[in-house]
Design an enzyme around this catalytic site. Structure first.
Site, PDB file in Angstrom:
ATOM      1  N   GLU A 130      -0.282  12.915   1.714  1.00  0.00           N
ATOM      2  CA  GLU A 130       0.629  12.232   0.790  1.00  0.00           C
ATOM      3  C   GLU A 130       1.846  11.731   1.541  1.00  0.00           C
ATOM      4  O   GLU A 130       2.459  12.484   2.326  1.00  0.00           O
ATOM      5  CB  GLU A 130       1.034  13.221  -0.308  1.00  0.00           C
ATOM      6  CG  GLU A 130       1.157  12.594  -1.663  1.00  0.00           C
ATOM      7  CD  GLU A 130      -0.175  12.068  -2.194  1.00  0.00           C
ATOM      8  OE1 GLU A 130      -0.439  10.857  -2.027  1.00  0.00           O
ATOM      9  OE2 GLU A 130      -0.919  12.869  -2.774  1.00  0.00           O
ATOM     10  N   HIS A 131       2.172  10.476   1.286  1.00  0.00           N
ATOM     11  CA  HIS A 131       3.292   9.806   1.952  1.00  0.00           C
ATOM     12  C   HIS A 131       3.085   9.751   3.470  1.00  0.00           C
ATOM     13  O   HIS A 131       4.032   9.828   4.248  1.00  0.00           O
ATOM     14  CB  HIS A 131       4.630  10.473   1.585  1.00  0.00           C
ATOM     15  CG  HIS A 131       5.011  10.220   0.147  1.00  0.00           C
ATOM     16  ND1 HIS A 131       5.621   9.077  -0.269  1.00  0.00           N
ATOM     17  CD2 HIS A 131       4.803  10.971  -0.964  1.00  0.00           C
ATOM     18  CE1 HIS A 131       5.792   9.131  -1.600  1.00  0.00           C
ATOM     19  NE2 HIS A 131       5.304  10.258  -2.040  1.00  0.00           N
ATOM     20  N   THR A 132       1.843   9.660   3.844  1.00  0.00           N
ATOM     21  CA  THR A 132       1.502   9.511   5.263  1.00  0.00           C
ATOM     22  C   THR A 132       0.990   8.104   5.575  1.00  0.00           C
ATOM     23  O   THR A 132       1.042   7.681   6.722  1.00  0.00           O
ATOM     24  CB  THR A 132       0.400  10.516   5.662  1.00  0.00           C
ATOM     25  OG1 THR A 132      -0.601  10.480   4.644  1.00  0.00           O
ATOM     26  CG2 THR A 132       0.942  11.922   5.789  1.00  0.00           C
ATOM     27  N   ASP A 133       0.508   7.383   4.557  1.00  0.00           N
ATOM     28  CA  ASP A 133      -0.145   6.089   4.869  1.00  0.00           C
ATOM     29  C   ASP A 133       0.833   5.095   5.491  1.00  0.00           C
ATOM     30  O   ASP A 133       0.507   4.419   6.468  1.00  0.00           O
ATOM     31  CB  ASP A 133      -0.894   5.499   3.664  1.00  0.00           C
ATOM     32  CG  ASP A 133      -0.050   5.198   2.435  1.00  0.00           C
ATOM     33  OD1 ASP A 133       1.121   5.629   2.379  1.00  0.00           O
ATOM     34  OD2 ASP A 133      -0.571   4.525   1.515  1.00  0.00           O
ATOM     35  N   GLY A 157       1.286   4.953 -14.376  1.00  0.00           N
ATOM     36  CA  GLY A 157       2.421   5.765 -13.902  1.00  0.00           C
ATOM     37  C   GLY A 157       2.079   7.237 -13.729  1.00  0.00           C
ATOM     38  O   GLY A 157       2.956   8.086 -13.768  1.00  0.00           O
ATOM     39  N   SER A 192      -3.076   5.482  -9.314  1.00  0.00           N
ATOM     40  CA  SER A 192      -3.227   4.121  -8.795  1.00  0.00           C
ATOM     41  C   SER A 192      -3.746   3.118  -9.804  1.00  0.00           C
ATOM     42  O   SER A 192      -4.654   2.330  -9.510  1.00  0.00           O
ATOM     43  CB  SER A 192      -4.183   4.112  -7.605  1.00  0.00           C
ATOM     44  OG  SER A 192      -3.538   4.595  -6.517  1.00  0.00           O
ATOM     45  N   SER A 204      -2.075   0.618 -10.718  1.00  0.00           N
ATOM     46  CA  SER A 204      -1.652  -0.708 -10.225  1.00  0.00           C
ATOM     47  C   SER A 204      -2.657  -1.263  -9.229  1.00  0.00           C
ATOM     48  O   SER A 204      -3.053  -2.429  -9.316  1.00  0.00           O
ATOM     49  CB  SER A 204      -0.311  -0.648  -9.497  1.00  0.00           C
ATOM     50  OG  SER A 204       0.569   0.161 -10.160  1.00  0.00           O
ATOM     51  N   ASP A 214      -4.070   3.108  -1.584  1.00  0.00           N
ATOM     52  CA  ASP A 214      -4.611   2.943  -2.939  1.00  0.00           C
ATOM     53  C   ASP A 214      -5.546   1.748  -3.016  1.00  0.00           C
ATOM     54  O   ASP A 214      -6.607   1.800  -3.643  1.00  0.00           O
ATOM     55  CB  ASP A 214      -3.466   2.761  -3.943  1.00  0.00           C
ATOM     56  CG  ASP A 214      -2.478   3.904  -3.889  1.00  0.00           C
ATOM     57  OD1 ASP A 214      -2.802   4.944  -3.258  1.00  0.00           O
ATOM     58  OD2 ASP A 214      -1.380   3.773  -4.446  1.00  0.00           O
TER      59      ASP A 214
END
Ligand code: GLA
Length: 385
Positions: A38-41, A128, A132, A134, A178
């Protein structure tokens, strides 16, 4: 919940009702749940998501002019929103249309000549919630455009176009995870994606364990600015440590230099460096069938997102803690950008019912919110239906 096949059929018949002729094609793009990474891409690192059996469907037909008429069935069911492909800009009022505007604008900017379109879309990926929705909308529209206008675009190129649409038309400086998993998803597999080299490997999921999504019911607010701020902090950290991206540091090289960073940047960067390591270890553990190790790494990931990266919230912490303490649960963590949305838990299939009942009751008692828990199957990526 309306079964997926019904939603696909409802999308097609809404097209017929709205435009008084049948769609030329029906396209599906799935949401995703990220197992770890998570929050690595956006740090050129590693992620391990799977596409899920919740998706966005788009019924579409090409037009002879440059007009686009679009209905978002779940948002504004009756009113087709109309715009031209020429001079496309984000719309400040009909904000949901920016996903469509962005994808079409970016496809044309990449040199693909499109025509106008009639479109109806609907989905069962909660908005939300960190699953994903969106990217699923973007990818459904991109897939529709590709098929209707016979564009020769590989999954990776499509994902990049959708990502850029989100940057420019929506304003979230998201990574590529995503969009990539929405187009590349494989049944019964997660994908280990290397976000620097843009390569991926399928990782089989254990048949006896279910992937449960535990939706807290809390929706993200003001998340885009916090997301962009985290991204900027990572970039600053990498710059101060003299590397192109945090991906270039391992635990040893990071700890040796971490003293050069402010306490805040140190926490943010430590999360990313350790999360990359956890993600690679999780993929290995899955391959050797070591579910216990996978679960431990997921739990550690949650702690790190809560304490170091600070993107969790009370509801996600409670959900993860309740899940982690249930019999048959191997591990649980928040998933997606954070600040609300869902946790993901790995649960023995024969423990799923008891798990769901107990976690639902306990969560409801403590928050007065009704959560929504469901098993997700790893599904195939976007394509025509
Ligand atoms: C959002 C972004 C992704 C990724 C996750 C956090 O889902 O769209 O690119 O950064 O957050 O892992």
């Amino acid at each position: 919940m309306v079964p997926s096949t019904d939603l696909a059929a409802a999308t097609a018949s809404a097209f017929q009702e709205t435009f008084a002729y049948p769609p030329q094609g029906l396209f599906r793009a799935p949401g995703r749940v990220n197992l770890i990474g998570e929050h690595t891409d956006y740090n050129d690192g590693f992620v391990l998501p799977m596409a899920i059996d919740r998706a966005v469907w788009a019924a579409a037909a090409p037009r002879c002019d440059r007009q686009v008429r679009v209905v978002a069935l779940s948002l504004e069911p009756n009113e087709p929103h109309t715009f031209s492909l020429d001079g496309l800009k984000p719309d400040r009022v009909i904000r949901w249309s920016n996903y469509i505007r962005g994808v079409l604008a970016l496809l044309e900017r990449a040199g693909h000549r499109l025509g106008g379109l009639d479109l109806v879309y609907a989905g069962d990926v909660p908005i939300g919630a960190g699953l994903s929705s969106s990217a699923a909308v973007e990818m459904a529209i991109a897939t529709a455009a590709c098929h209707l206008f016979v564009l020769d675009l590989a999954g990776l190129e499509l994902a990049r176009i959708c990502q850029q649409a989100e940057h420019e038309f929506v304003g979230t400086q998201c990574g590529l995870m995503d969009q990539l998993i929405s187009v590349l998803g494989q049944e019964d597999h997660a994908l280990l994606i290397d976000c620097r080299h843009l390569t991926w490997q399928p990782v089989p999921l254990p048949a006896e364990v279910a992937v449960l999504v535990c939706d807290t019911g809390k929706r993200r607010g003001l998340a885009d600015s916090a997301y962009n701020e985290r991204r900027a902090q990572c970039e600053e950290g990498a710059h101060r440590l003299g590397v192109a991206a945090l991906r270039d540091l391992n635990l040893g090289t990071f700890e040796a230099q971490a003293g050069q960073l402010s306490p805040l940047l140190r926490k943010r960067c430590r999360h990313v460096v350790c999360e990359n390591d956890r993600t690679l270890r999780t993929a290995k553990a899955l391959r050797r069938g070591d579910t216990a190790a996978v679960g431990r790494l997921m739990n550690e990931s949650h702690t790190s997102l809560r304490d170091l990266y600070e993107v969790s919230c009370e509801e996600l912490d409670l959900m993860a803690a309740l899940a982690q303490s249930q019999p048959g649960c191997w591990g649980a963590r928040m998933t997606g950008a954070g600040f609300g949305g869902c946790a993901v838990a790995l649960v023995d299939r024969d423990a799923v019912d008891a798990f769901s009942q107990t976690v639902t009751t306990l969560y409801e008692c403590q928050t007065c919110r009704t959560p929504s828990l469901y098993v997700c199957q790893a599904s195939a990526g976007a394509g025509p239906v």
